[in-house]
Design a protein around this motif. Structure first.
Motif, PDB file in Angstrom:
ATOM      1  N   PRO A  66      14.383 -51.365  49.780  1.00 13.79           N
ATOM      2  CA  PRO A  66      15.175 -52.544  49.408  1.00 13.79           C
ATOM      3  C   PRO A  66      16.661 -52.410  49.693  1.00 13.79           C
ATOM      4  N   MET A  67      17.129 -51.208  50.049  1.00 14.80           N
ATOM      5  CA  MET A  67      18.550 -51.032  50.371  1.00 14.80           C
ATOM      6  C   MET A  67      18.973 -51.940  51.518  1.00 14.80           C
ATOM      7  N   ILE A  68      18.015 -52.407  52.334  1.00 13.43           N
ATOM      8  CA  ILE A  68      18.343 -53.248  53.481  1.00 13.43           C
ATOM      9  C   ILE A  68      19.003 -54.554  53.053  1.00 13.43           C
ATOM     10  N   TRP A  69      18.707 -55.010  51.834  1.00 11.45           N
ATOM     11  CA  TRP A  69      19.282 -56.280  51.373  1.00 11.45           C
ATOM     12  C   TRP A  69      20.788 -56.180  51.168  1.00 11.45           C
ATOM     13  N   SER A  70      21.282 -54.960  51.014  1.00 12.81           N
ATOM     14  CA  SER A  70      22.735 -54.805  50.860  1.00 12.81           C
ATOM     15  C   SER A  70      23.464 -55.203  52.139  1.00 12.81           C
ATOM     16  N   LEU A  71      22.790 -55.109  53.291  1.00 12.56           N
ATOM     17  CA  LEU A  71      23.408 -55.530  54.542  1.00 12.56           C
ATOM     18  C   LEU A  71      23.685 -57.030  54.527  1.00 12.56           C
ATOM     19  N   ILE A  72      22.777 -57.784  53.929  1.00 13.60           N
ATOM     20  CA  ILE A  72      22.960 -59.235  53.833  1.00 13.60           C
ATOM     21  C   ILE A  72      24.088 -59.551  52.847  1.00 13.60           C
ATOM     22  N   ILE A  73      24.036 -58.912  51.679  1.00 18.28           N
ATOM     23  CA  ILE A  73      25.028 -59.173  50.625  1.00 18.28           C
ATOM     24  C   ILE A  73      26.437 -58.824  51.108  1.00 18.28           C
ATOM     25  N   SER A 204       6.342 -56.246  53.172  1.00 14.40           N
ATOM     26  CA  SER A 204       6.314 -56.114  51.716  1.00 14.40           C
ATOM     27  C   SER A 204       6.988 -54.832  51.236  1.00 14.40           C
ATOM     28  N   VAL A 205       7.107 -53.852  52.134  1.00 12.89           N
ATOM     29  CA  VAL A 205       7.729 -52.580  51.755  1.00 12.89           C
ATOM     30  C   VAL A 205       9.205 -52.768  51.420  1.00 12.89           C
ATOM     31  N   LEU A 206       9.795 -53.847  51.904  1.00 12.70           N
ATOM     32  CA  LEU A 206      11.215 -54.111  51.647  1.00 12.70           C
ATOM     33  C   LEU A 206      11.483 -54.447  50.185  1.00 12.70           C
ATOM     34  N   ALA A 267      22.526 -57.342  64.401  1.00 11.14           N
ATOM     35  CA  ALA A 267      22.097 -56.138  65.117  1.00 11.14           C
ATOM     36  C   ALA A 267      21.842 -54.988  64.151  1.00 11.14           C
ATOM     37  N   ALA A 268      22.738 -54.812  63.185  1.00  8.40           N
ATOM     38  CA  ALA A 268      22.588 -53.727  62.207  1.00  8.40           C
ATOM     39  C   ALA A 268      21.340 -53.930  61.354  1.00  8.40           C
ATOM     40  N   THR A 269      21.101 -55.164  60.933  1.00 11.02           N
ATOM     41  CA  THR A 269      19.941 -55.454  60.092  1.00 11.02           C
ATOM     42  C   THR A 269      18.644 -55.229  60.858  1.00 11.02           C
ATOM     43  N   PHE A 270      18.642 -55.610  62.142  1.00 11.70           N
ATOM     44  CA  PHE A 270      17.445 -55.415  62.968  1.00 11.70           C
ATOM     45  C   PHE A 270      17.136 -53.930  63.135  1.00 11.70           C
ATOM     46  N   VAL A 271      18.155 -53.137  63.452  1.00 17.91           N
ATOM     47  CA  VAL A 271      17.950 -51.699  63.622  1.00 17.91           C
ATOM     48  C   VAL A 271      17.474 -51.073  62.315  1.00 17.91           C
ATOM     49  N   CYS A 272      18.100 -51.463  61.212  1.00 16.89           N
ATOM     50  CA  CYS A 272      17.724 -50.921  59.903  1.00 16.89           C
ATOM     51  C   CYS A 272      16.290 -51.299  59.551  1.00 16.89           C
ATOM     52  N   LEU A 273      15.905 -52.545  59.831  1.00 14.53           N
ATOM     53  CA  LEU A 273      14.539 -53.009  59.564  1.00 14.53           C
ATOM     54  C   LEU A 273      13.532 -52.185  60.378  1.00 14.53           C
ATOM     55  N   ALA A 274      13.832 -51.979  61.660  1.00 13.13           N
ATOM     56  CA  ALA A 274      12.925 -51.207  62.511  1.00 13.13           C
ATOM     57  C   ALA A 274      12.768 -49.783  61.993  1.00 13.13           C
ATOM     58  N   LEU A 275      13.872 -49.174  61.566  1.00 16.74           N
ATOM     59  CA  LEU A 275      13.813 -47.809  61.049  1.00 16.74           C
ATOM     60  C   LEU A 275      13.006 -47.735  59.757  1.00 16.74           C
ATOM     61  N   VAL A 276      13.235 -48.677  58.843  1.00 12.90           N
ATOM     62  CA  VAL A 276      12.524 -48.666  57.560  1.00 12.90           C
ATOM     63  C   VAL A 276      11.024 -48.800  57.774  1.00 12.90           C
ATOM     64  N   LEU A 277      10.630 -49.754  58.618  1.00  8.70           N
ATOM     65  CA  LEU A 277       9.202 -50.001  58.835  1.00  8.70           C
ATOM     66  C   LEU A 277       8.533 -48.880  59.626  1.00  8.70           C
ATOM     67  N   SER A 278       9.336 -48.029  60.273  1.00  2.00           N
ATOM     68  CA  SER A 278       8.773 -46.977  61.131  1.00  2.00           C
ATOM     69  C   SER A 278       8.751 -45.600  60.478  1.00  2.00           C
ATOM     70  N   VAL A 279       9.439 -45.437  59.349  1.00  7.39           N
ATOM     71  CA  VAL A 279       9.412 -44.138  58.659  1.00  7.39           C
ATOM     72  C   VAL A 279       8.040 -43.973  58.000  1.00  7.39           C
ATOM     73  N   ALA A 280       7.271 -43.003  58.465  1.00  8.96           N
ATOM     74  CA  ALA A 280       5.896 -42.842  57.981  1.00  8.96           C
ATOM     75  C   ALA A 280       5.852 -42.403  56.522  1.00  8.96           C
ATOM     76  N   ASP A 281       6.697 -41.454  56.151  1.00  4.43           N
ATOM     77  CA  ASP A 281       6.644 -40.867  54.810  1.00  4.43           C
ATOM     78  C   ASP A 281       7.952 -41.144  54.070  1.00  4.43           C
TER      79      ASP A 281
END
Length: 504
Positions: A66-73, A204-206, A267-281
């Motif tokens: 959920p830290m990704i939402w701070s990029l929007i705020i 949903s992981v967000l 651009a930052a939000t997209f990169v962050c989203l891709a990283l979050v969804l791709s971290v396996a563990d």
């Protein structure tokens, strides 16, 4: 026919020169920076790739996905600041940014302190960026990772940045456009490939913290993780630092500032989203078992060779960020020197008529960061403490301008530039100030209770030290009183006289 095509540009140049002359200045810069180059300067200073790659592991460990939402705020909060700055630069398109803006809105002493805090923050930020880029360059060159190799690579990057800046506005513009292109390609290509080949989670992981808050309320974890957004969204002010190098700045710079927030944030939000969804563990990152999830991902997704190519793109982003930061710092130092506001002004205000750049101000923006980097040879811990001031200083500089604008509005200032917020000016200004204060408190908040008090409050302590040193300098040297250039002239004199008559 050709004459007609050239006429609008020449008319703009004449109008820009007349506007600047009305503010008390005759510019020696060439207005060679295109609208997209001006935007790219702000974008590469903001540098979404550098920002996300640098802080992602910390943010994910502190607050989970959920830290990704701070990029929007934070993006919305800094957009308010950018709107305030847009009104100011449209009326006062003077090189140097926050210092001349604070000077016209408030006065000489206030402007001196605003510029001092911001200049130190820029020097420290340049040092932190090139030091952070050192390991990337070392990997590409095949150096063994060490403090020495990092220092050598950081100095190489400072030297390269200085050379490009010395080539003039056109070279700076080209470097900014190359950096912007590299960042966009890096963001879209890397983010897209990760989503296609490495995605392990749904959206949903967000909304799942994975227990990152421990036994505390999640608000505290989110505030700590939210530093990724706080650290990311500055750079748009660099568009205004070079106001005397942009044609029709009252129109083009406000547009560039907003684009920096919109496109940089996306651009930052997209990169962050891709990283979050791709971290396996993700739990392993939160538990500290995987301290470098970005490196792990890049190697898994691209292999050794591919990862080096990605590192090359990231390195270009770091270098272009350093170039933009150095340009901003040099224009601020030049602005100080031109107004005789600091020791060494006779050097800082010197201008190269051949290159159309302030050479000594540029050298200062290279030498001071290099000294800071070299200090890591003595103590890496000391360097960390110095760098801790970087983002705080930039936010303090921002908010000093925002506060000055609010004070001026309440005293009767009505923005008269080509960009105006109209009736929205006051609420936007208040919102920008509220956001900035909250962000500063969040940056200063102690989060390491087991550490010595000095380390626990290091961000706050570093800010206090810089401000106290600035106050002592002002008391001893009194440089702020040497200049007769205009100040505190945003508020119309007739409004000030009316207030004085009423009070009498």
């Amino acid at each position: 026919m050709q004459e007609n095509l050239n006429r609008p540009a020449s008319e703009h140049h004449d109008s820009d020169a007349a506007h600047l002359a009305s503010l008390g200045y005759e510019s020696e810069f060439k207005r060679d920076m295109s609208p997209w180059a001006n935007f790219s300067l702000g974008f590469t200073y903001l540098s979404p790739v550098v920002g996300v790659y640098t802080v992602f592991a910390y943010a994910l460990a502190q607050g989970g996905p959920p830290m990704i939402w701070s990029l929007i705020i934070c993006g919305l909060g800094q957009l308010l600041v950018a709107l305030v700055f847009s009104e100011i630069v449209a009326q006062f398109p003077v090189a140097g940014g926050v210092y001349p803006w604070a000077r016209r809105l408030w006065g000489r002493k206030y402007a001196w302190m605003t510029g001092w805090v911001y200049l130190i923050a820029l020097f420290v930020t340049i040092a932190s960026v090139v030091y952070g880029a050192g390991p990337f360059l070392a990997q590409i060159l095949g150096f063994k990772e060490s403090v020495d190799s990092t220092i050598i690579c950081a100095i190489i990057i400072i030297a390269l940045s200085t050379i490009i800046n010395f080539l003039g506005t056109k070279a700076l513009s080209a470097a900014a456009l190359i950096g912007f292109t590299a960042e966009i390609i890096g963001a879209l290509a890397v983010g897209g490939w990760l989503l296609i080949t490495q995605r392990h989670h749904g959206l949903s992981v967000l909304f799942d913290s994975f227990g990152a808050q421990g036994s505390h309320n999640y608000f505290y974890a989110f505030a700590a993780a939210g530093l990724i957004g706080t650290f990311l969204y500055f750079g748009f002010e660099a568009c205004g630092d070079v106001a005397e190098e942009v044609p029709n700045p009252g129109v083009l710079i406000p547009k560039a500032m907003r684009r920096t927030i919109y496109i940089g944030g996306a651009a930052a939000t997209f990169v962050c989203l891709a990283l979050v969804l791709s971290v396996a563990d993700i739990p392993a990152v939160i538990a500290g078992k995987d301290a470098s999830p970005v490196d792990t991902l890049l190697k898994d997704a691209f292999g050794v060779v591919g990862a080096k190519i990605v590192l090359g793109i990231v390195l270009i982003s770091f270098i272009s960020c350093a170039i933009s930061l150095q340009a901003a710092a040099s224009r601020l130092a030049y602005s100080y020197g031109r107004d005789d506001m600091i020791i060494g002004s006779r050097f800082l205000k010197k201008f190269s008529s051949a290159r159309h750049i302030p050479p000594y101000s540029l050298l200062l923006a290279a030498i001071v960061p290099a000294i800071i980097v070299l200090g890591s040879k003595v103590s890496t811990d000391a360097l960390t403490k110095i760098i801790s001031f970087a983002s705080l200083g930039i936010y303090i500089g921002f908010q000093m301008v925002v506060l000055a604008a609010l004070r001026a509005r309440l005293k009767g200032w009505k923005p008269s530039g080509k960009y105006q917020l109209g009736k929205w000016g006051l609420p936007v200004n208040i919102g920008a100030l509220v956001y900035g204060i909250i962000a500063i408190i969040n940056m200063c908040w102690p989060r390491t209770p087991d550490a010595p008090w000095f380390d626990n409050y290091i961000v706050l302590v570093s800010g206090v030290v810089v401000i106290v040193v600035g106050i002592l300098y002002m008391m001893i040297h009194r440089s702020y009183g040497h200049s007769n250039m205009p100040y505190n002239d945003a508020i119309p004199k007739n409004v000030q006289n009316e207030r004085n008559d009423i009070s009498m």
